[in-house]
Enzyme design. Structure first.
Site, mmCIF file in Angstrom:
data_model
loop_
_atom_site.group_PDB
_atom_site.id
_atom_site.type_symbol
_atom_site.label_atom_id
_atom_site.label_comp_id
_atom_site.label_asym_id
_atom_site.label_seq_id
_atom_site.Cartn_x
_atom_site.Cartn_y
_atom_site.Cartn_z
ATOM 1 N N LYS A 37 0.836 -1.199 0.000
ATOM 2 C CA LYS A 37 0.000 0.000 0.000
ATOM 3 C C LYS A 37 0.874 1.252 0.000
ATOM 4 O O LYS A 37 1.931 1.283 0.642
ATOM 5 C CB LYS A 37 -0.888 -0.047 1.249
ATOM 6 C CG LYS A 37 -1.898 1.063 1.422
ATOM 7 C CD LYS A 37 -2.682 0.805 2.703
ATOM 8 C CE LYS A 37 -3.814 1.771 2.935
ATOM 9 N NZ LYS A 37 -4.579 1.429 4.162
ATOM 10 N N SER A 114 -9.217 0.931 3.285
ATOM 11 C CA SER A 114 -8.453 1.794 2.412
ATOM 12 C C SER A 114 -7.301 1.063 1.708
ATOM 13 O O SER A 114 -6.655 1.627 0.834
ATOM 14 C CB SER A 114 -7.860 2.946 3.248
ATOM 15 O OG SER A 114 -6.970 2.451 4.249
ATOM 16 N N SER A 138 -9.292 -1.545 7.396
ATOM 17 C CA SER A 138 -8.838 -1.304 6.030
ATOM 18 C C SER A 138 -8.162 -2.481 5.357
ATOM 19 O O SER A 138 -7.895 -2.432 4.160
ATOM 20 C CB SER A 138 -7.903 -0.086 6.006
ATOM 21 O OG SER A 138 -8.620 1.090 6.312
#
Length: 400
Positions: A37, A114, A138
């Protein structure tokens, strides 16, 4: 376009920057590929946090994050940075700047955020596994939505050095895989070694958490629980007895205050372009007072004590991962907000208690060919991470 209408971007692969980094030709993850990420530092590259203005105003990282370094040392190859919802402050999987990463099992629905790009890359078989961050859900939410395995460790168990924060009391490094065996292998690298003996498990079923789910999810979970009751001693509990109704309020107060402490000065100075729902969350965060924050922290200590009492070694808490299937990409802002609140009411339990949680994909009850899944979660006591990964691997073999 209406003033409150959300401008939704097109779908993407979820990879925002391609890389090819391999530092070891041996190790337990040799030959495996992964993405990280875009909150994780990679030496020589700017950590973008899902926002072009943040990327524009920051320099390339001087060092690679501890988590990525451990994975590279184990023989894995880093092939890219994956899309993040802006500043990790969303569970939608929508980034107005970089797109909506594809959800392979529900192409007309969001992947969840996310850590949306990481989940999408694993689910679409672009990589073998991926890492993300999990503050409010997330990793667990996109894992559930995209039909893969996701793991949130005990808070503080995996180093966050070189990772942009959102709320330091809740932030964790989490990871995704398509099978429980690889999920455990990644865990063996990232988690500090810990010996675990033969454990006899008993299950606690959080009835009031399952009652929050939509009909199709509830019937799917009921079928899974029936299977588990054949194998393990089971006790039904009500999280409400632990003050669960207030969990979400405590969580968002602590998260908001800590998020503003880190990002507030930069946002006031830069006035970045942001997706409206995320901008609204920072506006809420700005208004949280020190007194509200301290009161929420006081209640959180009580929550941690409660879970320390009920989750002893060998005791596993069963909960839904998400309340429903993922929202449609063209959902209204109100529908996205409803999904956020109802999902976080469930997913805030693990971060508040500081305990590990694994989500595994189970076939939807009314899906004849069993190609679509939704997440089912198991939570363990603090530091029960490897115990939980072992149990997940056993379940994976049974489900297969």
């Amino acid at each position: 376009m209406a003033e409150n209408q959300r401008l939704l971007p097109t779908q993407t692969s979820g990879i925002v920057e391609k890389l090819d980094i391999c530092t070891s030709k041996t190790g337990p993850l040799h030959g495996k590929t992964f993405v990280a990420k875009d909150l994780f530092d990679v030496e020589g590259h700017v950590t973008g946090a899902g926002n072009p203005d943040w990327k524009r105003t920051h320099e390339p990282a001087k060092n690679t994050s501890a988590a990525i370094s451990s994975l590279l040392a184990s023989g894995a190859r880093l092939t890219g940075k994956s899309c993040s919802d802006e500043f990790a402050f969303s569970i939608d999987g929508v980034n107005v700047h970089y797109g909506v990463p594809l959800n392979p099992q529900f192409p007309d629905r969001v992947p969840g955020g996310s850590s949306s790009g990481s989940a999408s890359a694993v689910a679409s078989k672009q990589v073998d596994f991926a890492i993300g961050t999990d503050t409010a859900g997330s990793v667990r939410t996109p894992a559930s939505f995209c039909g893969i395995y996701g793991f949130r460790p005990t808070h503080g168990r995996v180093s966050l050095d070189g990772v942009l924060p959102l709320a330091h009391d809740f932030d964790t490094v989490g990871w995704f895989a398509r099978d429980a065996q690889l999920l455990k292998s990644v865990g063996n690298v990232l988690l500090k070694p810990q010996s675990i003996g033969d454990t006899k498990f008993r299950l606690l079923i959080a009835d009031d958490a399952f009652a929050l789910t939509d009909d199709i999810v509830r019937s799917t979970h009921r079928r899974m629980l029936d299977k588990l009751k054949e194998r393990f001693p089971v006790e039904h509990i009500q999280l409400e007895d632990l003050g669960w109704k207030s969990y979400f309020d405590y969580f968002r107060t602590i998260q908001g205050w800590q998020a503003w402490q880190f990002y507030g000065d930069w946002m006031e100075k830069t006035k970045p372009s942001m997706d409206k729902p995320i901008k609204d969350r920072f506006e809420f965060s700005k208004q949280v007072s020190v007194e509200q924050y301290q009161e929420a922290c006081h209640h959180r200590k009580q929550i941690i004590e409660h879970f320390d009492r009920i989750l002893t070694p060998g005791t596993i808490l069963c909960m839904p991962t998400t309340w429903n299937l993922p929202p449609l990409i063209n959902s209204t802002p109100e529908q996205f907000q409803e999904n956020r609140v109802k999902t976080l009411q469930i997913s805030c339990v693990a971060p508040l208690a500081g305990i590990p949680q694994v989500t595994m994909p189970i076939p939807l009850a009314d899906n004849d060919n069993e190609t679509k899944t939704i997440g089912f979660s198991l939570l363990a006591h603090a530091k029960g991470d490897l115990e939980l990964l072992d149990l997940c691997e056993q379940f994976d073999a049974d489900l297969a």
